[in-house]
Design a protein around this motif. Structure first.
Motif, PDB file in Angstrom:
ATOM      1  N   GLY A   1      -1.806  84.357  11.481  1.00 22.42           N
ATOM      2  CA  GLY A   1      -2.253  84.625  10.116  1.00 22.42           C
ATOM      3  C   GLY A   1      -1.923  83.483   9.178  1.00 22.42           C
ATOM      4  N   ALA A   2      -0.759  82.873   9.372  1.00 23.92           N
ATOM      5  CA  ALA A   2      -0.360  81.750   8.525  1.00 23.92           C
ATOM      6  C   ALA A   2      -1.292  80.564   8.709  1.00 23.92           C
ATOM      7  N   TYR A   3      -1.646  80.258   9.966  1.00 23.61           N
ATOM      8  CA  TYR A   3      -2.532  79.128  10.224  1.00 23.61           C
ATOM      9  C   TYR A   3      -3.964  79.408   9.766  1.00 23.61           C
ATOM     10  N   LYS A   4      -4.336  80.674   9.715  1.00 28.02           N
ATOM     11  CA  LYS A   4      -5.656  81.013   9.177  1.00 28.02           C
ATOM     12  C   LYS A   4      -5.700  80.843   7.661  1.00 28.02           C
ATOM     13  N   ALA A   5      -4.577  81.119   7.007  1.00 29.37           N
ATOM     14  CA  ALA A   5      -4.546  81.107   5.545  1.00 29.37           C
ATOM     15  C   ALA A   5      -4.260  79.725   4.975  1.00 29.37           C
ATOM     16  N   ALA A   6      -3.467  78.928   5.677  1.00 27.57           N
ATOM     17  CA  ALA A   6      -2.987  77.677   5.103  1.00 27.57           C
ATOM     18  C   ALA A   6      -3.253  76.507   6.037  1.00 27.57           C
ATOM     19  N   GLU A   7      -3.108  75.311   5.495  1.00 28.60           N
ATOM     20  CA  GLU A   7      -3.262  74.097   6.280  1.00 28.60           C
ATOM     21  C   GLU A   7      -2.089  73.981   7.255  1.00 28.60           C
ATOM     22  N   ALA A   8      -2.367  73.372   8.408  1.00 29.33           N
ATOM     23  CA  ALA A   8      -1.331  73.236   9.434  1.00 29.33           C
ATOM     24  C   ALA A   8      -0.132  72.453   8.922  1.00 29.33           C
ATOM     25  N   VAL A   9      -0.384  71.465   8.065  1.00 21.00           N
ATOM     26  CA  VAL A   9       0.710  70.650   7.559  1.00 21.00           C
ATOM     27  C   VAL A   9       1.651  71.466   6.679  1.00 21.00           C
ATOM     28  N   ILE A  10       1.175  72.570   6.126  1.00 22.64           N
ATOM     29  CA  ILE A  10       2.026  73.462   5.326  1.00 22.64           C
ATOM     30  C   ILE A  10       2.819  74.391   6.235  1.00 22.64           C
ATOM     31  N   VAL A  11       2.179  74.886   7.270  1.00 18.72           N
ATOM     32  CA  VAL A  11       2.791  75.913   8.118  1.00 18.72           C
ATOM     33  C   VAL A  11       3.795  75.324   9.097  1.00 18.72           C
ATOM     34  N   ALA A  12       3.445  74.202   9.726  1.00 19.32           N
ATOM     35  CA  ALA A  12       4.263  73.669  10.822  1.00 19.32           C
ATOM     36  C   ALA A  12       5.733  73.459  10.461  1.00 19.32           C
ATOM     37  N   PRO A  13       6.049  72.864   9.303  1.00 21.02           N
ATOM     38  CA  PRO A  13       7.475  72.644   9.003  1.00 21.02           C
ATOM     39  C   PRO A  13       8.261  73.927   8.743  1.00 21.02           C
ATOM     40  N   MET A  14       7.584  75.059   8.555  1.00 16.45           N
ATOM     41  CA  MET A  14       8.296  76.301   8.262  1.00 16.45           C
ATOM     42  C   MET A  14       9.196  76.745   9.409  1.00 16.45           C
ATOM     43  N   GLN A  15       8.929  76.216  10.629  1.00 20.10           N
ATOM     44  CA  GLN A  15       9.773  76.594  11.763  1.00 20.10           C
ATOM     45  C   GLN A  15      11.221  76.198  11.528  1.00 20.10           C
ATOM     46  N   TYR A  16      11.434  75.173  10.708  1.00 14.76           N
ATOM     47  CA  TYR A  16      12.797  74.714  10.487  1.00 14.76           C
ATOM     48  C   TYR A  16      13.617  75.694   9.644  1.00 14.76           C
ATOM     49  N   SER A  17      12.952  76.684   9.062  1.00 16.07           N
ATOM     50  CA  SER A  17      13.702  77.722   8.338  1.00 16.07           C
ATOM     51  C   SER A  17      14.586  78.524   9.279  1.00 16.07           C
ATOM     52  N   GLN A  18      14.314  78.441  10.581  1.00  5.82           N
ATOM     53  CA  GLN A  18      15.145  79.156  11.548  1.00  5.82           C
ATOM     54  C   GLN A  18      16.594  78.661  11.517  1.00  5.82           C
ATOM     55  N   MET A  19      16.808  77.424  11.095  1.00  5.42           N
ATOM     56  CA  MET A  19      18.173  76.917  11.008  1.00  5.42           C
ATOM     57  C   MET A  19      18.974  77.706   9.975  1.00  5.42           C
ATOM     58  N   ILE A  20      18.312  78.122   8.890  1.00  8.02           N
ATOM     59  CA  ILE A  20      18.998  78.933   7.869  1.00  8.02           C
ATOM     60  C   ILE A  20      19.391  80.273   8.458  1.00  8.02           C
ATOM     61  N   TRP A  21      18.439  80.918   9.158  1.00  4.24           N
ATOM     62  CA  TRP A  21      18.732  82.208   9.772  1.00  4.24           C
ATOM     63  C   TRP A  21      19.789  82.059  10.861  1.00  4.24           C
ATOM     64  N   ALA A  22      19.752  80.956  11.593  1.00  2.00           N
ATOM     65  CA  ALA A  22      20.753  80.736  12.641  1.00  2.00           C
ATOM     66  C   ALA A  22      22.151  80.647  12.042  1.00  2.00           C
ATOM     67  N   THR A  23      22.254  79.971  10.899  1.00  2.00           N
ATOM     68  CA  THR A  23      23.550  79.857  10.238  1.00  2.00           C
ATOM     69  C   THR A  23      24.039  81.217   9.750  1.00  2.00           C
ATOM     70  N   ILE A  24      23.120  81.991   9.141  1.00  2.00           N
ATOM     71  CA  ILE A  24      23.501  83.313   8.615  1.00  2.00           C
ATOM     72  C   ILE A  24      23.859  84.267   9.750  1.00  2.00           C
ATOM     73  N   TYR A  25      22.967  84.395  10.729  1.00  2.00           N
ATOM     74  CA  TYR A  25      23.208  85.309  11.847  1.00  2.00           C
ATOM     75  C   TYR A  25      24.442  84.873  12.644  1.00  2.00           C
ATOM     76  N   GLY A  26      24.557  83.567  12.867  1.00  5.85           N
ATOM     77  CA  GLY A  26      25.690  83.078  13.642  1.00  5.85           C
ATOM     78  C   GLY A  26      27.014  83.408  12.984  1.00  5.85           C
ATOM     79  N   TYR A  27      27.083  83.275  11.665  1.00  7.99           N
ATOM     80  CA  TYR A  27      28.329  83.546  10.945  1.00  7.99           C
ATOM     81  C   TYR A  27      28.630  85.041  10.870  1.00  7.99           C
ATOM     82  N   LEU A  28      27.602  85.845  10.537  1.00  5.99           N
ATOM     83  CA  LEU A  28      27.828  87.272  10.317  1.00  5.99           C
ATOM     84  C   LEU A  28      27.987  88.060  11.621  1.00  5.99           C
ATOM     85  N   ILE A  29      27.270  87.684  12.667  1.00  6.95           N
ATOM     86  CA  ILE A  29      27.244  88.491  13.892  1.00  6.95           C
ATOM     87  C   ILE A  29      28.118  87.893  14.986  1.00  6.95           C
ATOM     88  N   PHE A  30      28.065  86.566  15.153  1.00  3.88           N
ATOM     89  CA  PHE A  30      28.757  85.940  16.280  1.00  3.88           C
ATOM     90  C   PHE A  30      29.959  85.092  15.857  1.00  3.88           C
TER      91      PHE A  30
END
Length: 318
Positions: free
Chosen positions: A225-254
């Motif tokens: 859905g994201a690639y249908k709505a937006a340009e690939a150059v906008i969507v592709a870098p969003m994968q790096y947001s996983q680092m934020i979730w990794a930091t949060i989940y890693g600290y709170l859960i593990f």
């Protein structure tokens, strides 16, 4: 709300769901072999493929038109699944993500011999800088290299190889072949290995396997859905947001806290990846860019690629 903003938000939601998926993988990895986790994840992915085959109105067979490339992709996909799941189970989330984020660099590198692409001096330097970032992550303060780091590297390399091969043969190969062969291979090979590593699973852990499968499916839909709505150059870098979730989940859960070297290396890798995406979004390269056209996380073969399912629905001749 603009389409690009809507696409970016959908991508952020997708990768947040993927990060939740990885938390369950990491939790189960402390109790079970990755062989067992991947096997049952594949098992839960078969109903989607079955539904696609039921609706297949096109005559044909399941023989691949490019058998050797299909075999190589199937093997690389199997290695990716086992390696990625193992890395998540033994490494901090932030370290695993940082190494997996090297995939766009490796895709660009592998596209040279496999797709015959030419990489200019700027993208070449970005690859070198990004790989230097990987070396920084592999030498984090106070942590020795182990099988987990090797597994994460293997997952990054093999998933990149899978993506490039899909780009090479995807126009000629039936989508059902691209979907089925890695899943069947995972099912057969890991099924043969399962008796040697199997541990009984309580119902709540089986439920977590179902959650993993559901997260992968829903997140894939959001990515499409994201690639249908937006340009690939906008969507592709969003994968790096996983680092934020990794930091949060890693600290709170593990109870994990990323060290400075991991964060530095991750920053270098992400900056290089974003630069390559921006470079490939301009000029003629964007039409055939294997990075911008890799509209998913690293393939593991545990779930059907939703992009292939949707393409199949739109074009029954494939």
């Amino acid at each position: 709300m603009t389409s690009n903003l809507r696409g970016a938000l959908m991508a952020l939601a997708a990768f947040a769901i993927y990060s939740t998926h990885d938390v369950f993988v990491k939790f189960l990895g402390a109790h079970y072999s990755p062989v067992q986790i991947v096997f049952f994840s594949v098992l839960l992915g078969f109903p989607l493929v079955a539904l696609m085959l039921i609706g297949d109105r096109n005559d044909g067979n399941l023989r691949p038109r490019h058998p050797w490339w299909s075999l190589l992709r199937t093997c690389s996909t199997m290695v990716t699944g086992i390696s990625a799941f193992y890395a998540f189970s033994v490494l901090p989330l932030t370290q695993t993500y940082a190494i997996l984020f090297a995939a766009p660099l490796l895709i660009t590198l592998l596209a040279i011999p496999i797709l015959g692409e030419k990489v200019g001096i700027r993208r070449g330097l970005a690859i070198v800088v990004g790989l230097a970032g990987v070396m920084i992550v592999l030498r984090p303060t106070g942590s020795a290299l182990g099988l987990g780091h090797a597994a994460a590297l293997a997952a990054a390399v093999c998933s990149s190889l899978s993506s490039v091969i899909v780009r090479k043969i995807g126009h000629n190969e039936r989508s059902v072949v691209l979907l089925m062969f890695p899943m069947v291979a995972n099912f057969l090979v890991l099924g043969a290995m399962l008796p040697f590593v199997y541990e009984p699973m309580p119902i709540e852990h089986l439920g977590m396997i179902a959650v993993i499968a559901a997260c992968a499916f829903v997140a894939s839909l959001f990515v499409i859905g994201a690639y249908k709505a937006a340009e690939a150059v906008i969507v592709a870098p969003m994968q790096y947001s996983q680092m934020i979730w990794a930091t949060i989940y890693g600290y709170l859960i593990f109870q994990e806290s990323p060290d400075g070297m991991t964060l530095l290396g991750a920053g270098v890798i992400m900056a290089s990846g974003v630069y390559i995406v921006l470079r490939e979004s301009g000029g003629n390269v964007s039409k055939n860019s294997p990075v911008l056209r890799s509209r998913s996380r690293p393939e593991t073969g545990t779930q059907p690629r939703i992009s292939l399912l949707l393409r199949r629905m739109r074009d029954p001749k494939q």
